[in-house]
Design a protein around this motif. Sequence first.
Motif, PDB file in Angstrom:
ATOM      1  N   LYS A 265       0.837  -1.190   0.000  1.00 22.06           N
ATOM      2  CA  LYS A 265       0.000   0.000   0.000  1.00 22.06           C
ATOM      3  C   LYS A 265       0.876   1.245   0.000  1.00 22.06           C
ATOM      4  CE  LYS A 265      -3.808   2.219   2.480  1.00 22.06           C
ATOM      5  NZ  LYS A 265      -4.700   2.151   3.660  1.00 22.06           N
ATOM      6  N   SER A 266       0.561   2.176  -0.878  1.00 20.83           N
ATOM      7  CA  SER A 266       1.392   3.360  -1.050  1.00 20.83           C
ATOM      8  C   SER A 266       1.347   4.243   0.188  1.00 20.83           C
ATOM      9  CB  SER A 266       0.920   4.161  -2.266  1.00 20.83           C
ATOM     10  OG  SER A 266       1.728   5.298  -2.437  1.00 20.83           O
ATOM     11  N   PRO A 271       2.880  11.457  -6.113  1.00 17.37           N
ATOM     12  CA  PRO A 271       3.819  12.038  -7.076  1.00 17.37           C
ATOM     13  C   PRO A 271       4.906  12.892  -6.433  1.00 17.37           C
ATOM     14  CG  PRO A 271       1.745  13.225  -7.140  1.00 17.37           C
ATOM     15  CD  PRO A 271       1.589  12.147  -6.117  1.00 17.37           C
ATOM     16  N   PHE A 272       4.739  13.269  -5.172  1.00 20.01           N
ATOM     17  CA  PHE A 272       5.636  14.255  -4.573  1.00 20.01           C
ATOM     18  C   PHE A 272       6.478  13.711  -3.420  1.00 20.01           C
ATOM     19  CE2 PHE A 272       1.872  16.706  -6.086  1.00 20.01           C
ATOM     20  CZ  PHE A 272       2.505  17.324  -7.159  1.00 20.01           C
ATOM     21  N   GLY A 276       9.892  15.715  -1.801  1.00 26.33           N
ATOM     22  CA  GLY A 276      10.139  16.062  -0.406  1.00 26.33           C
ATOM     23  C   GLY A 276      11.467  15.523   0.091  1.00 26.33           C
ATOM     24  N   VAL A 277      11.788  14.286  -0.295  1.00 26.54           N
ATOM     25  CA  VAL A 277      13.057  13.691   0.122  1.00 26.54           C
ATOM     26  C   VAL A 277      14.231  14.483  -0.456  1.00 26.54           C
ATOM     27  CG1 VAL A 277      14.517  11.644  -0.026  1.00 26.54           C
ATOM     28  CG2 VAL A 277      12.069  11.389   0.394  1.00 26.54           C
ATOM     29  N   VAL A 318      11.372   8.320 -11.434  1.00 30.70           N
ATOM     30  CA  VAL A 318      10.160   7.737 -12.018  1.00 30.70           C
ATOM     31  C   VAL A 318       9.888   6.351 -11.442  1.00 30.70           C
ATOM     32  CG1 VAL A 318       9.135   6.849 -14.146  1.00 30.70           C
ATOM     33  CG2 VAL A 318      10.269   9.076 -14.148  1.00 30.70           C
ATOM     34  N   ILE A 319      10.910   5.498 -11.413  1.00 29.28           N
ATOM     35  CA  ILE A 319      10.711   4.120 -10.941  1.00 29.28           C
ATOM     36  C   ILE A 319      10.246   4.103  -9.491  1.00 29.28           C
ATOM     37  CG2 ILE A 319      11.933   1.993 -10.303  1.00 29.28           C
ATOM     38  CD1 ILE A 319      13.543   2.241 -12.851  1.00 29.28           C
ATOM     39  N   PHE A 320      10.897   4.880  -8.635  1.00 29.45           N
ATOM     40  CA  PHE A 320      10.541   4.823  -7.219  1.00 29.45           C
ATOM     41  C   PHE A 320       9.284   5.626  -6.902  1.00 29.45           C
ATOM     42  CE2 PHE A 320      15.102   3.658  -6.958  1.00 29.45           C
ATOM     43  CZ  PHE A 320      14.907   2.384  -6.432  1.00 29.45           C
TER      44      PHE A 320
END
Length: 551
Positions: A265-266, A271-272, A276-277, A318-320
């Motif tokens: 579960k995300s 998308p953001f 933030g990281v 994109v992948i992560f």
Amino acid sequence: MILNKKEIVEFQWTHSRSASYLIFALISLLYFYNFHVNDIWTPNESFYAEAVREMFESGNFVDIKYNYEPRYNKPPLTYWAIAASSAIFGLNEFGIRLPIVLMALGSIWLTYLLGKRMYGQSGGFYAIIIMALGLQLLAVKQYASPEVPLTYFFTLTMYWFYRGYEDRSTKYLILSYIALGLTVLTKGFPYIIVLGGIVGFYILLKNWGQWKQLWRDIVFLKLPLGILIIGVIGLSWVIFMYVKDGQEFWDIYYTETFGRALEKKSNGMKPFFYVGVLSWTIIPYSLTFFYSIVYWVMNRRESKKVLFPIAWIIVMFVIFTVSKGKIPTYIIQAHPALALMIVPMFIGDKVPKLAIKTIHFIISALLTSGMTYLIFELNLSLAFYLIPFTLVVVTILFIWKKDGFRFSLILPFWTMFGFMIVFTSFLPRMEAFRPYDEIGRIVTENEQIDKNTPLLLDAWLIQNLPYYTERKNLRDFSPAMINEYAEGNETLALLPKDHLKEINFKHDVIWEGLIYSFASESQFFKFTVAVNQALKGNTEKFETYVLIHKP
């Protein structure tokens, strides 16, 4: 050729190998400073320390076990690196963490080599200072886990690929496939997709519109040979364990690799999350990185020089971002690329000097203020105030000088360097409220306690206690369950002192003390605040525990 004073300073600090070597030596001293003074951290480091201890105990270095149960979560290379170090330096905090620190330094050096190759000696110098003191790398180099080994082999793959591709060298191309195999042996086969995606996207960007050259470059990669090398090195352990333990192994291993990416579960803003990281991961140069994005968009014609780090960052982002399981440490392997995106702005002829200078002085002022507050809040020696005082004085001397821009490039490095000296000096004090090695000594040195007697825990599993007590720990044992177990069995139990009144058998209290009330120390800022409050007398984040024994 006669150099003027300004040119001599520039030569010494950006164009000479000696300057890069000196900076790297200072970074190494910082990385080794107090790196081994703390007990094994919970939870993540505990899994690796205890698994290696059990390897030595059993003599089996292929089957990975934690708390005497199979641990199929990650491939074995990190465990093997720790085991090799521990075989030389002893199974202790120094031996366990040493390969992590060395591979962190290795990642910095590889970033230097990439920067030097892409942008010259100055590029290598600035790549070091940006990469070395990124906040997240500084945090993970302090404990044994796969993030740093992954970063090292990931960056090694990228360095050898770049050399092989740009020089048309089959030797370095093969070395990159070997490094990729070791990357897979560190964290799993999904990284074939990540690294393959970066390479493929970079080649596509570089040859956009030149399709015949694109095909020639793809042929040059010798993919069948590469796949064979990666498979033999990276998947050997997976295949062996699947043949040996079958579906039981595969279910756990898949869940920890592809399963985490596709099924978990995300968390976070989808998308953001990694935006933030990125805002803090390479502090003190995070804001400079965001400015570099604006700079390269506005100077698109010059962006060819940063195509490699652009491909690196975009593919990882994109992948992560698409991956459902999101963890901040996933972005550490992008740190070299973040540094390489910034470096050309420091050495170009048309660099935005005023903007970069302003950003760096603001960041440095905030860090210096934070450092000063930290010294006061942590009640450190007055001598530590010399660090921010010196930084302020030197900054005032340089801020109006003509060469103030070049000084501003390295100022965030020095302020972060000082900040880390201050914070790392506090680490030994934490051990007053981390009694795990003390508990372990009491248990292991007590000749009346049988080595096969498990430790019963009336709480969550305190993950490093199997390592320190050198025995199986059984979690979630209520006082009633401890009472039942004690009927006819030697009993060793750790429980909150408030629960002691519920124990109905005769026992000896062999230890009493405070333990952090939360299951994890990985939220390090919160843990540091709790320890600092405890040192000042406020122990509300800690609970009194007792260790009891019945022969």
